[in-house]
Motif scaffolding. Structure first.
Motif, mmCIF file in Angstrom:
data_model
loop_
_atom_site.group_PDB
_atom_site.id
_atom_site.type_symbol
_atom_site.label_atom_id
_atom_site.label_comp_id
_atom_site.label_asym_id
_atom_site.label_seq_id
_atom_site.Cartn_x
_atom_site.Cartn_y
_atom_site.Cartn_z
ATOM 1 N N ALA A 71 0.817 -1.209 0.000
ATOM 2 C CA ALA A 71 0.000 0.000 0.000
ATOM 3 C C ALA A 71 0.854 1.263 0.000
ATOM 4 C CB ALA A 71 -0.934 -0.008 1.216
ATOM 5 N N ALA A 72 2.018 1.214 0.645
ATOM 6 C CA ALA A 72 2.873 2.404 0.733
ATOM 7 C C ALA A 72 3.788 2.559 -0.477
ATOM 8 C CB ALA A 72 3.721 2.336 2.009
ATOM 9 N N ARG A 239 9.794 11.351 3.842
ATOM 10 C CA ARG A 239 8.574 12.057 4.231
ATOM 11 C C ARG A 239 7.332 11.268 3.838
ATOM 12 N NH1 ARG A 239 6.958 15.686 8.005
ATOM 13 N NH2 ARG A 239 5.237 16.986 7.249
ATOM 14 N N ALA A 240 7.369 10.657 2.661
ATOM 15 C CA ALA A 240 6.243 9.824 2.232
ATOM 16 C C ALA A 240 6.066 8.639 3.166
ATOM 17 C CB ALA A 240 6.455 9.361 0.800
ATOM 18 N N ALA A 241 7.183 8.032 3.588
ATOM 19 C CA ALA A 241 7.092 6.921 4.541
ATOM 20 C C ALA A 241 6.518 7.382 5.875
ATOM 21 C CB ALA A 241 8.480 6.312 4.741
ATOM 22 N N GLN A 242 6.871 8.587 6.294
ATOM 23 C CA GLN A 242 6.314 9.129 7.536
ATOM 24 C C GLN A 242 4.811 9.333 7.415
ATOM 25 O OE1 GLN A 242 7.791 12.996 8.534
ATOM 26 N NE2 GLN A 242 7.167 12.874 10.677
ATOM 27 N N ILE A 243 4.357 9.838 6.263
ATOM 28 C CA ILE A 243 2.917 10.041 6.060
ATOM 29 C C ILE A 243 2.175 8.707 6.081
ATOM 30 C CG2 ILE A 243 1.188 10.830 4.399
ATOM 31 C CD1 ILE A 243 3.240 12.928 3.478
ATOM 32 N N GLU A 244 2.744 7.711 5.402
ATOM 33 C CA GLU A 244 2.099 6.398 5.381
ATOM 34 C C GLU A 244 2.104 5.750 6.761
ATOM 35 O OE1 GLU A 244 0.541 4.816 2.921
ATOM 36 O OE2 GLU A 244 0.760 6.596 1.662
ATOM 37 N N THR A 245 3.172 5.955 7.514
ATOM 38 C CA THR A 245 3.227 5.398 8.873
ATOM 39 C C THR A 245 2.178 6.044 9.766
ATOM 40 O OG1 THR A 245 5.592 4.896 8.674
ATOM 41 C CG2 THR A 245 4.702 5.119 10.896
ATOM 42 N N TYR A 249 -0.263 3.455 11.251
ATOM 43 C CA TYR A 249 0.307 3.118 12.557
ATOM 44 C C TYR A 249 1.213 1.891 12.447
ATOM 45 C CZ TYR A 249 -3.243 6.340 14.230
ATOM 46 O OH TYR A 249 -4.021 7.458 14.425
ATOM 47 N N ASN A 250 1.999 1.849 11.384
ATOM 48 C CA ASN A 250 2.897 0.735 11.121
ATOM 49 C C ASN A 250 4.178 1.305 10.518
ATOM 50 O OD1 ASN A 250 4.071 -1.605 9.454
ATOM 51 N ND2 ASN A 250 2.464 -2.614 10.640
ATOM 52 N N PHE A 251 5.333 0.745 10.945
ATOM 53 C CA PHE A 251 6.620 1.282 10.526
ATOM 54 C C PHE A 251 7.177 0.615 9.263
ATOM 55 C CE2 PHE A 251 6.468 2.387 15.034
ATOM 56 C CZ PHE A 251 6.874 3.718 15.000
ATOM 57 N N THR A 252 6.425 -0.228 8.627
ATOM 58 C CA THR A 252 6.894 -0.881 7.410
ATOM 59 C C THR A 252 7.279 0.111 6.310
ATOM 60 O OG1 THR A 252 5.534 -2.827 7.925
ATOM 61 C CG2 THR A 252 6.315 -2.597 5.655
ATOM 62 N N PRO A 253 6.560 1.242 6.119
ATOM 63 C CA PRO A 253 7.004 2.211 5.097
ATOM 64 C C PRO A 253 8.414 2.739 5.319
ATOM 65 C CG PRO A 253 4.739 2.648 5.700
ATOM 66 C CD PRO A 253 5.233 1.606 6.663
ATOM 67 N N ALA A 257 11.433 2.500 2.622
ATOM 68 C CA ALA A 257 12.266 3.630 2.206
ATOM 69 C C ALA A 257 13.747 3.337 2.417
ATOM 70 C CB ALA A 257 11.859 4.893 2.974
ATOM 71 N N GLY A 258 14.061 2.693 3.550
ATOM 72 C CA GLY A 258 15.461 2.340 3.802
ATOM 73 C C GLY A 258 16.009 1.370 2.780
ATOM 74 N N LEU A 259 15.210 0.360 2.421
ATOM 75 C CA LEU A 259 15.657 -0.612 1.420
ATOM 76 C C LEU A 259 15.835 0.037 0.049
ATOM 77 C CD1 LEU A 259 13.458 -3.707 2.387
ATOM 78 C CD2 LEU A 259 15.899 -3.355 2.831
ATOM 79 N N LEU A 260 14.966 0.991 -0.285
ATOM 80 C CA LEU A 260 15.109 1.685 -1.559
ATOM 81 C C LEU A 260 16.387 2.519 -1.598
ATOM 82 C CD1 LEU A 260 11.422 2.814 -2.253
ATOM 83 C CD2 LEU A 260 12.720 1.042 -3.446
ATOM 84 N N PHE A 261 16.737 3.154 -0.485
ATOM 85 C CA PHE A 261 17.985 3.909 -0.441
ATOM 86 C C PHE A 261 19.197 2.970 -0.556
ATOM 87 C CE2 PHE A 261 15.569 7.538 1.287
ATOM 88 C CZ PHE A 261 16.181 8.565 0.595
ATOM 89 N N VAL A 262 19.104 1.804 0.067
ATOM 90 C CA VAL A 262 20.194 0.824 -0.058
ATOM 91 C C VAL A 262 20.339 0.370 -1.506
ATOM 92 C CG1 VAL A 262 20.953 -1.488 0.596
ATOM 93 C CG2 VAL A 262 20.038 0.050 2.332
#
Length: 289
Positions: A71-72, A239-245, A249-253, A257-262
């Motif tokens: 979803a994110a 920021r998009a991950a923060q909005i989705e979180t 109420y879930n930290f998966t976004p 985002a971290g995996l995409l930066f990696v």
């Protein structure tokens, strides 16, 4: 025809050389198999330990929820494109400003002392100041002066990245320029080249070859730090991950985002390792290690 010209050189490897090559091949295959086996065993032990912890179920639901990730994905990947655009523009700006600063710091003669002093002060300030503070000062301080039209926050984030990383790049380039033997500069000047022409055609190409791995490492760091523009309100991947979180109420976004930066940094990291190994091989060519 003389005897020297008619002689045929036998380039067939000797039996001893063939035996050495076979031994090296066997040793290489054995090392690869041992490395793979030890990696699999270590990964299995880590997996068993992590999965066996009492809070693993809760952590899995909070940080590794596949439905939340799917979803994110659209919003986070859209934000990542903003990070990539900022990274491209900032890289060009850092290259230009870094070269100018390094050139000024290597100017000879007492008449250029004020310029060298200003360049040294610039590099000292922006290498010592955390990027987060520079982002706040540039992103909120400069617009507050009212001297410029209203600009998007990613613009000011790009300016902060250029100001900070150009100081690091300038020092790396300065080290490379000073590592070039003075005879190269003198030879260029003896051919009638001026300071700028000798720097552009003779000194900088040699300096860049010497410091390419260090420059690539700075680029990898900037790829990571480009995510900090989110503190200014730019809707990038973080920021998009923060909005989705906040919505789920879930930290998966954040994990996404971290995996995409990696994934964004991995090609550059592997290229840096390859360039470092290539440079080391050139320097050690013909030597016994």
């Amino acid at each position: 025809m003389t005897e020297t010209n008619s002689a045929v050189v036998d380039r067939t490897p000797s039996a001893l050389e063939l035996e050495r090559r076979a031994f090296r091949a066997r040793s290489s295959r054995r090392s690869v198999l041992i490395s793979l086996a030890s990696t699999v065993v270590f990964a299995a032990l880590v997996a068993v330990f992590v999965v066996g912890t009492p809070g693993w179920r809760s952590v899995q639901e909070t940080f590794f929820d596949p439905e939340v990730l799917v979803a994110a994905w659209p919003r986070v990947i859209e934000g990542l494109w903003l990070n990539i655009r900022v990274l491209v523009v900032a890289s060009i700006g850092v290259a230009i400003v870094g070269v100018l600063l390094a050139s000024v710091r290597t100017l000879r003669g007492p008449i250029f002392f004020p310029l060298r002093l200003l360049a040294a002060a610039y590099t000292d300030v922006f290498r010592g100041m955390p990027l987060l503070i520079v982002l706040y000062l540039v992103g909120f301080g400069i617009p507050g002066l009212g001297l410029f039209p209203r600009m998007p926050m990613e613009f000011w984030g790009t300016v902060a990245l250029v100001l900070t990383y150009s100081a690091y790049v300038a020092e790396v380039l300065r080290a490379g320029i000073e590592a070039v033997h003075p005879s190269q500069r003198l030879a260029a000047r003896s051919l009638g080249l001026g300071y700028i022409a000798s720097l552009r055609l003779v000194i900088l190409p040699q300096a860049l070859r010497k410091v390419t791995p260090a420059l690539m490492n700075d680029f990898v760091s900037m790829q990571k730090d480009v995510g900090l523009i989110s503190v200014l309100g730019a809707v990038d991947a973080v920021r998009a991950a923060q909005i989705e979180t906040s919505a789920s109420y879930n930290f998966t976004p954040y994990v996404l985002a971290g995996l995409l930066f990696v994934a964004l940094a991995l090609p550059t990291i592997r290229l840096t390792d390859w360039l470092t190994a290539r440079q080391r091989e050139r320097e050690q060519h013909g030597s016994v290690v």
